[in-house]
Design a protein around this motif. Structure first.
Motif, PDB file in Angstrom:
ATOM      1  N   ALA A  86     -11.440 -12.067  -3.324  1.00  0.00           N
ATOM      2  CA  ALA A  86     -12.303 -12.832  -2.198  1.00  0.00           C
ATOM      3  C   ALA A  86     -11.564 -13.524  -1.300  1.00  0.00           C
TER       4      ALA A  86
ATOM      5  N   SER B 192     -17.737  -8.407   7.318  1.00  0.00           N
ATOM      6  CA  SER B 192     -18.840  -8.642   6.548  1.00  0.00           C
ATOM      7  C   SER B 192     -19.704  -7.659   6.215  1.00  0.00           C
TER       8      SER B 192
ATOM      9  N   LYS C  45     -18.654  -6.771  -6.571  1.00  0.00           N
ATOM     10  CA  LYS C  45     -19.735  -7.638  -6.174  1.00  0.00           C
ATOM     11  C   LYS C  45     -19.372  -9.037  -6.875  1.00  0.00           C
TER      12      LYS C  45
ATOM     13  N   GLY D 297     -17.585 -10.998  -4.411  1.00  0.00           N
ATOM     14  CA  GLY D 297     -18.546 -11.266  -3.099  1.00  0.00           C
ATOM     15  C   GLY D 297     -18.304  -9.967  -2.050  1.00  0.00           C
TER      16      GLY D 297
ATOM     17  N   ASP E  59     -19.747  -6.425  -0.801  1.00  0.00           N
ATOM     18  CA  ASP E  59     -20.852  -5.409  -1.226  1.00  0.00           C
ATOM     19  C   ASP E  59     -20.319  -4.109  -0.983  1.00  0.00           C
TER      20      ASP E  59
END
Length: 535
Positions: free
Chosen positions: A361, A370, A397, A400, A402
């Motif tokens: 992360a 993003s 996931k 964080g 995707d």
């Protein structure tokens, strides 16, 4: 131990015709074994005696309609089997893992390892009756070295500065710098020796010096071969006919061998090994080598040019979970280098890229990215590749990140996805040496640099180290160079080397082979058609 050694010696005498079956059984009885045991030992010994004849049918889990019979572009196990059936290299890796001469009767360095001399076997003929000469070797290498060459081996042979024939059966290679591993390089399956005319080879003719002659070839579907009656290699290519099938669907492939439609099925999924091992007519073949499953991120495709994004993905994967759930324990976790303990100069103290959602992360936040990241996969890459991609998405996931898994068609995967899309599933059979592996997939001059790892300071230093280590004769210095190369590749490179996988195959018990089975490629070094026989 003396009894076992004596029985083994008698078995060797039986298989070489020095004694008959009755004499062997009497000798075994004399050691104290029972008559049923002696008869069983005789049967096993006789089964290990190669016999000629029969039609060998093999199914592999690779192949594409975009394949070519040109060995320069061979890129999967279907193509490799075709290559090894029709041709030979200057050297080969033996069943026991040693480098031995093949078309070269002997080879030795000159005053330094920047010069290598290969002495060709006399009397070798191509399928068209042409005798093998030094000029054929030179023309073949030039075919891969050419400025416009698209050969996957171009990076391997780019180190050759010049070649010359010294008579009909002697070739002298001059390299740009010393390379102690050069004899390994010329065993690469792309580099089978082709017949030449006026210094030019026809790579699409299908002609070679191998144990089998191509009868029909349908890319990614099937290839049929007949035994070469003039094969120069003694005790090899025992089958009268060899039929190779590409069956991409794992269930169809395993059903084919269980139903007797094929004699050998490679690329057996780990989750079916336990079931298939209970079939009384089938044996499971498991070998452990350098095969590894990767997820290459191409640095020339956004967002994978971002160092922190690459590191975020590397730390977001539960590698042992992949080994447990995809390989079912038939392998080991990878560490983002294509090197394991089976290879020389492996660094056992390299830091582990274990699942670390906090660190993942942190790197992801630094990347500034993003939105979803696409990961392409198809089981054409390896059995369970789509499921592996889904597991990667699930673990990412937690950090964080995707990840969108894109299910790609299996047919055409190697032409349309691999080496083109930004992130995908891939497999590598590995190579016996680090220099060979790096020169195949990670240096600037190879067509198969599937991470496009170029242009960074680390990649530039890595390329320098590969050249330096290649020429280094001091073992300690060479180890230090390879340790640094591994660290650079693991940290900055685009390869996620997720796991090392054992080779798994299933075959009819009617087949026999030597005790030693090669682990440099799948299916006995992709040479089961040359090394096995019907008992």
């Amino acid at each position: 131990m003396r009894k076992e050694s004596y029985i083994k010696l008698q078995a060797q005498r039986l298989t070489t015709g020095q004694i008959n079956r009755r004499r062997f059984i009497m000798s075994a009885l004399a050691t104290g074994v029972t008559l049923p045991t002696a008869i069983s030992l005789a049967g096993r010994a006789e089964a290990m005696t190669p016999k000629q004849g029969g039609v060998f049918r093999m199914a592999v889990g690779h192949g594409s309609t975009t394949d070519s019979i040109d060995p320069a572009t061979a890129e999967n196990d279907f193509s490799t089997h075709v290559v090894y059936s029709r041709g030979n290299n200057l050297t080969e890796v033996s069943k026991s893992g040693e480098l031995v001469g093949e078309l070269a009767e002997s080879f030795e360095p000159g005053d330094t390892a920047s010069t290598w001399v290969f002495n060709l076997r006399p009397g070798v003929e191509f399928h068209n009756g042409k005798s093998l000469t030094a000029e054929d070797v030179i023309a073949t290498m030039n075919y891969h070295r050419g400025e416009d060459s698209k050969s996957a081996a171009k990076g391997l042979v780019s180190q050759i500065s010049s070649m010359r024939a010294d008579g009909a059966n002697r070739v002298i290679f001059e390299l740009q710098s010393a390379n102690a591993d050069f004899p390994f390089i010329v065993s690469d399956y792309h580099l089978i020796i082709l017949p030449s005319e006026d210094g030019v080879v026809d790579a699409l003719s299908g002609i070679g010096t191998g144990g089998y002659v191509v009868e029909t070839y349908e890319p990614g579907v099937r290839a049929n071969f007949n035994r070469n009656p003039n094969y120069w290699k003694e005790g090899a290519a025992h089958f009268d006919r060899y039929e190779l099938l590409s069956i991409l669907d794992a269930t169809a492939r395993q059903n084919a061998v269980m139903n007797g439609d094929v004699d050998f099925a490679g690329d057996i999924p780990p989750n079916t090994v336990a079931l298939m091992s209970r079939v009384p007519t089938i044996d499971i073949l498991k070998t452990t080598g350098t095969q590894h499953y990767t997820f290459p991120m191409r640095l020339n495709v956004e967002p994978f040019d971002n160092y922190d994004l690459r590191m975020a993905l590397k730390y977001s994967i539960k590698r042992q979970e992949l080994v447990d759930k995809i390989l079912l324990g038939h392998g080991e976790a990878g560490n983002d280098v294509p090197v394991n303990a089976s290879m020389p100069f492996f660094n056992p103290d390299l830091p582990s890229h274990e699942f670390n959602p906090e660190l993942a992360a942190e790197h992801y936040a630094k990347s500034g990215h993003s939105g979803p990241i696409q990961l392409s996969a198809a089981d054409a890459a390896f059995a369970g590749a789509v499921d592996a991609a889904q597991l990667i998405a699930a673990s990412a996931k937690e950090a964080g990140i995707d990840i969108e898994v894109v299910r790609e068609p299996s047919d055409g995967y190697w032409s349309n996805v691999w080496n083109k899309k930004g992130w995908c599933a891939c497999y590598w059979s590995g190579r016996p040496t680090q220099d060979w592996m790096y020169s195949s997939a990670y240096t600037n001059d190879t067509e198969w640099n599937d991470t496009a790892w170029k242009g960074t300071e680390s990649s530039a230093r890595f390329n320098e180290l590969v050249v330096q280590a290649r020429a280094e004769t001091d073992e300690a210095a060479r180890r230090a160079q390879y340790y640094e190369a591994q660290s650079l590749l693991q940290n900055d490179g685009g390869a996620i080397v997720s796991m090392f996988a054992s080779y798994l195959a299933a075959h009819s018990k009617a087949l026999a082979h030597d005790e030693a089975v090669a682990a440099n490629w799948a299916n006995d070094g992709n040479k089961a058609q040359e090394r096995w026989w019907f008992a």
